[in-house]
Design an enzyme around this catalytic site. Structure first.
Site, PDB file in Angstrom:
ATOM      1  N   GLY A 275       0.840  -1.187   0.000  1.00 28.26           N
ATOM      2  CA  GLY A 275       0.000   0.000   0.000  1.00 28.26           C
ATOM      3  C   GLY A 275       0.868   1.226   0.000  1.00 28.26           C
ATOM      4  CB  CYS A 276       0.198   4.688  -0.874  1.00 29.18           C
ATOM      5  SG  CYS A 276      -1.125   5.389   0.110  1.00 29.18           S
ATOM      6  N   GLY A 277       0.893   4.069   2.293  1.00 29.40           N
ATOM      7  CA  GLY A 277       1.374   4.715   3.503  1.00 29.40           C
ATOM      8  C   GLY A 277       2.519   3.971   4.160  1.00 29.40           C
TER       9      GLY A 277
END
Length: 271
Positions: free
Chosen positions: A110-112
């Protein structure tokens, strides 16, 4: 080859303030930026297309993919029709470690919290704060917050980006980076510090955003003993900061601030 897009665009909204009128506004650009190591993509982040070399180095350092700048043998920023690639080639040892990391991955990223293998990895503190002689007064903290307000050109234009700065006693703000993503702004700051040889233990990080656990982990990776933010922290961020030995100062405004963890670095006698 395509050129990099400008970090800011101008648009013409209809502005209503009792009546409708044509107006103008600057808005922040947001583009996909792929972090590519040895021809394999590790993560894709939505980011402001500025200071991307700093972003590539800072992301790599903060995520523990490299331990020093020299671990990246080459870095190319390559714009394309669908986004931008930060293409990095690692030294042989780190290239092998990256290959092993990919093979052990159990799910998509994911991005975080990019490229993490498990829930345990999300909460793992990679780098506790090293001993530091840094001590800040109340005046220092207020000066750091006030200084950051005057060093945000993209923020002044768009009102839509975050900023991360590094403040040192007697020198003030030595670096500031901005991005639509608060994580990205801090990664860019990490890269800027590494590229100019500024050691994290010599100053404090100042943020325009809230303090989440990822921001604490990145600050610890940079080695800064003090993290200052104008917004509030999360409970998990505070538990992580306490374990890391990181001083967290938040809700920092013109008229005061709150010290949440490790207050021994803050001298309040001048307040």
């Amino acid at each position: 080859m395509a050129s990099l897009p400008a970090p800011v665009s101008r648009v013409t909204p209809i502005i209503w303030t009792g009546s409708a009128n044509a107006g103008q506004r600057h808005v922040a650009e947001e583009v996909p930026v792929a972090l590519v190591y040895d021809a394999s993509t590790e993560a894709v982040m939505m980011a402001t297309p500025a200071d991307l070399e700093d972003f590539a180095y800072g992301f790599s350092l903060n995520e523990g993919l490299i331990s020093q700048m020299e671990d990246i043998r080459r870095l190319d920023i390559v714009p394309g029709p669908n986004g931008i690639e930060a293409r990095m080639w690692l030294t042989p040892a780190h290239s092998q470690a990256m290959t092993a990391r990919r093979r052990s991955r159990t799910g998509p990223t994911g991005c975080g919290l990019c490229g993490l293998d498990s829930l345990e990895e999300v909460l793992r503190l990679r780098t506790p704060i090293r001993p530091s002689a840094l001590r800040l007064t109340a005046s220092d903290i207020m000066a750091a917050v006030t200084s950051l307000e005057t060093r945000q050109p993209l923020g002044d234009q768009t009102r839509a980006v975050h900023a991360a700065g590094f403040w040192m006693p007697r020198e003030g703000l030595v670096a500031v980076r901005e991005d639509v993503g608060r994580h990205n702004a801090l990664d860019k700051l990490a890269g800027a510090l590494a590229r100019t040889g500024v050691r994290g233990e010599t100053g404090a990080i100042v943020l325009t955003s809230r303090i989440s656990v990822e921001m604490v982990q990145k600050a610890a990776a940079i080695g800064a003993p003090v993290l200052i933010a104008i917004s509030a922290p999360t409970a998990l961020a505070l538990r992580t900061a306490e374990a890391a030995g990181l001083t967290v100062i938040a809700v920092a405004r013109h008229n005061g601030f709150e010290v949440f963890t490790h207050p021994e670095r803050i001298v309040l006698a001048d307040s």
